[in-house]
Each structure stands twice: as C-alpha cells, then as structure tokens.
Design an enzyme around this catalytic site. Structure first.
Site, PDB file in Angstrom:
ATOM      1  N   GLY A 278      -8.143  10.260  20.827  1.00  0.00           N
ATOM      2  CA  GLY A 278      -9.458   9.966  19.753  1.00  0.00           C
ATOM      3  C   GLY A 278      -9.723  11.026  18.879  1.00  0.00           C
ATOM      4  O   GLY A 278     -10.101  10.521  17.754  1.00  0.00           O
TER       5      GLY A 278
ATOM      6  N   THR B 294       6.030  -4.842  -3.175  1.00  0.00           N
ATOM      7  CA  THR B 294       5.884  -4.663  -1.850  1.00  0.00           C
ATOM      8  C   THR B 294       7.260  -5.092  -1.147  1.00  0.00           C
ATOM      9  O   THR B 294       8.347  -5.250  -1.433  1.00  0.00           O
ATOM     10  CB  THR B 294       5.299  -6.439  -1.727  1.00  0.00           C
ATOM     11  OG1 THR B 294       6.945  -7.395  -1.769  1.00  0.00           O
ATOM     12  CG2 THR B 294       4.609  -6.693  -2.198  1.00  0.00           C
TER      13      THR B 294
ATOM     14  N   GLU C 177       4.727  -0.611  -6.568  1.00  0.00           N
ATOM     15  CA  GLU C 177       6.489  -0.698  -7.226  1.00  0.00           C
ATOM     16  C   GLU C 177       7.698  -1.455  -6.242  1.00  0.00           C
ATOM     17  O   GLU C 177       8.291  -1.384  -5.854  1.00  0.00           O
ATOM     18  CB  GLU C 177       7.145   0.829  -6.861  1.00  0.00           C
ATOM     19  CG  GLU C 177       6.746   1.364  -8.127  1.00  0.00           C
ATOM     20  CD  GLU C 177       7.341   2.532  -8.806  1.00  0.00           C
ATOM     21  OE1 GLU C 177       8.572   2.621  -8.551  1.00  0.00           O
ATOM     22  OE2 GLU C 177       6.918   4.133  -8.877  1.00  0.00           O
TER      23      GLU C 177
END
Length: 378
Positions: A339, A364, A362
């Site tokens: 958490g 994918t 630059e």
C-alpha cells in the site's frame, strides 16, 4: 566489446553525487507540481554534464557514448524528468553533429556545450508518429531563406529549448527522400510554442506542440543536402536509442534501491520482508534484469561510437529490452512496498509512471521489434 574505464567510473561517481545532492531533493515536488526542474538544469550545466557528448572542437567535453549514457542513467535514477536534459540535448544535436555543415555546427553547438542554450528534436506529428514519412510539415525555398509551415507534436522540452532540429518535407513526390532537416531558433519569426501536454509521467519535462506559421529561417540552417533529412533522422536514432535505454535502466535502478531499503526495514508476521523467500526471488529477478539491460545499453552505446555494422540492431534491442525491464521492475517495486508503494509518499509510483514512456518514445517497442526482425531477416 566495451569495458568501463576509470574515466567512466569517475563520471558515474561525480554525476551520482550531484544527482543525489542537487536533483533528488526536488524530484517529488517537480513531479507533483508538473514544473520544469530548473535546479537540475543549473546543476548539470554548472558541472558540465548537460551535454557531455558535444565534441571538444565546439567547446564540449567530447565524452564518448558510454560516458553519455552513464550520465543519463545516474540522473534518471533520482529524477527521470531531469535526465531528459542531457538526453534531449543529444537527440536534438546529433543530426547536426552527423550531417551539418561546419558553419552550422559552429553556429549551434557551442551554445549547447556551454549551457547557454538547449536543443529539442521535432520529427513527430499527430498523423505521423511511427509512420514518419506521412509528415505534413513543409519547407520551401524563398530566395536565400527557407519558409516552414506545419505543426510538430510531442516535442520534449519545447518552450525551454532555444534550438530545434526540425524535419520537414521539401519534395512531396519523393516520400522519405523528400524530407529535409533544418535548425530553427525560438526567435525565428513564425515560430510558435503550443500548450503543454498533460501526461502520466515525466511531468517535469514539458512536452508541447510547436507551430511553424510562415516561419522564415536563413538558408544556411538546412542540415546537409535537401532530401537527406530522413536518412539523418534514422542515423541519429542509432546513437540516441541507447540513451532512452539508459534512462530506463536508471529509473529501474532507482526503484530497486528504494524497494531493497524498504524490505530490509518493514516487518510482517514478526519478520522483515527481506527474510521471505518469495520476495527475495522478486528482488533477485529485478537486479538480474537491470544488470542485463545495463550491459546491453553500454554495448549498444559502444557500438554506435565505433560505427559497428550491427549498431542499429543493438540500439533497438537495448532501448526495447531496457524499457520493458524498467516497466516490470517499477511495477514489482510498487508491489514490494504494498500500500505504501501506491502512495506519493514513496517515489516508486512516480518511477512506475515515468517508466511507461520509455516503451513509447524514440520508436515504440513494437517498432523496435520490427527494426530488429528486418535487420535479422534481410
């Protein structure tokens, strides 16, 4: 094969000390308020780490490609937004270093080396992302000048940079062979900076559209011959994709450092989290993947420096692998903190958000895999 020299180790130590003292204290607030990390810019410029790749002939340090990725990695370890200062200075200036006339190099590069100016890179458009050849920005000769019209998007550090390397179509009939590269200054008439994008991560680095409204620039600001811009753009990426991999490795290392410190202190069921084997295995995998990514980044950077025949494959492999590792490691770091990791009280949630873009810009990672496959199969 590369090996880290004493100089490389000295660079790492120097940048880490600066990053932890002068950049880290502002990283959370920069992200929270989505403001530019001016403290990081000043620290990097003062120490000479803002654009270490600029050759000595133009007032730069002339650092090799491995030293450059080490700088970016160490800054990204504490603040991904700040690491885009040296990274984008390299991206914007590499086309000039690779292809510009000596006169244009002398006009632009010394100001970047000194920290007087920064430079951004303008290739993408709304309808021309991975398909760069579909760009619509046009440049036409007018006497001794060039006149640019169009819009570029996703421009990192737009509005902060003074110089912009811009790809524009000079001959629409020639597709990629009709694209040329230019250097535009923010003071040029008809240059307009658009509004800032609202982003998931790297919030301290402004990303904007830039507009060219009959933007007039001197004729000598073309980079190389007309029609060679796309070739220059591709050659540039062989040198700069490793820098995005370095940013990714830095983000991942920062997240691992936080996670390791946390599990050594946090107790559950009467034991420290570090004593649970399942979590030990997570930590081991994270560290193993980071080391593999780091090695590939340095190998790729060294190959680009030497001009190896496989530098394009290695650049795509390094960027793709390292960014995938960064995404996985930062997600695991959030998980290890539980958490607490999901709150902004700890930096791992910021690092997870920052890591995502390294899989996208630059090129994918899907495009990187295409580049690698074509390299292997041609």
């Amino acid at each position: 094969m590369f090996s880290l020299s004493e100089d490389h180790r000295a660079v790492r130590a120097a940048v880490r000390e600066i990053a932890e003292r002068e950049i880290l204290p502002f990283a959370a607030e920069v992200d929270e308020n989505e403001r530019y990390p001016i403290e990081a810019q000043k620290a990097l410029e003062t120490s000479g780490f803002g654009a270490v790749h600029i050759p000595e002939a133009y007032g730069g340090a002339g650092a090799d490609a491995v030293a450059t990725v080490i700088v970016i990695e160490e800054v990204a370890r504490v603040c991904a937004s700040s690491s885009l200062i040296p990274a984008v200075n390299k991206l914007g200036s590499m086309p000039i270093i690779l292809s510009a006339s000596e006169e244009l190099k002398q006009q632009v590069l010394p100001s970047i080396a000194s920290g007087e100016a920064m430079i951004s890179y303008a290739l993408s458009e709304r309808e021309a992302g991975s398909d760069a050849a579909a760009m619509r920005t046009r440049a036409r000769a007018d006497g001794d000048d060039w006149i640019l019209n169009g819009t570029k998007c996703w421009i990192t550090n737009a509005g902060v940079s003074s110089w912009y390397t811009v790809m524009a179509v000079t001959d629409p009939d020639k597709r990629t062979n009709g694209i040329s590269a230019f250097v535009v200054h923010s003071d040029d008439p008809g240059f307009v900076v658009g509004s800032k994008e609202r982003k998931l991560g790297i919030k301290g680095s402004p990303t904007r559209e830039i507009h060219f409204e009959n933007c007039r620039i001197p004729g000598d600001r073309i980079i190389g011959a007309p029609g060679t811009g796309f070739k220059t753009a591709l050659a540039t990426l062989d040198h700069t994709r490793p820098t995005i991999g370095a940013q990714a490795v830095g983000i991942a290392q920062g997240a691992l450092d936080v996670a390791v410190a946390y599990v050594k202190e946090r107790k559950q069921f009467g034991k420290k989290l570090a004593e649970f084997q399942a979590l030990q295995f997570m930590i081991a995998d994270m560290a193993m993947e980071i080391e593999a990514a780091r090695t590939l980044i340095y190998q790729s950077a060294a190959a680009s420096e030497r001009g190896d025949a496989n530098k394009g494959f290695l650049a795509s492999a390094a960027k793709c692998f390292a960014s995938d590792v960064a995404m996985k490691v930062t997600v695991d770091a959030v998980q290890l903190l539980g958490g607490a990791g999901y709150t902004r009280d700890f930096p791992v949630e910021r690092m997870m958000r920052d890591a995502k873009i390294t899989q996208i810009y630059e090129g994918t990672n899907q495009v990187q895999r295409l580049v690698m496959a074509r390299s292997l199969l041609r």
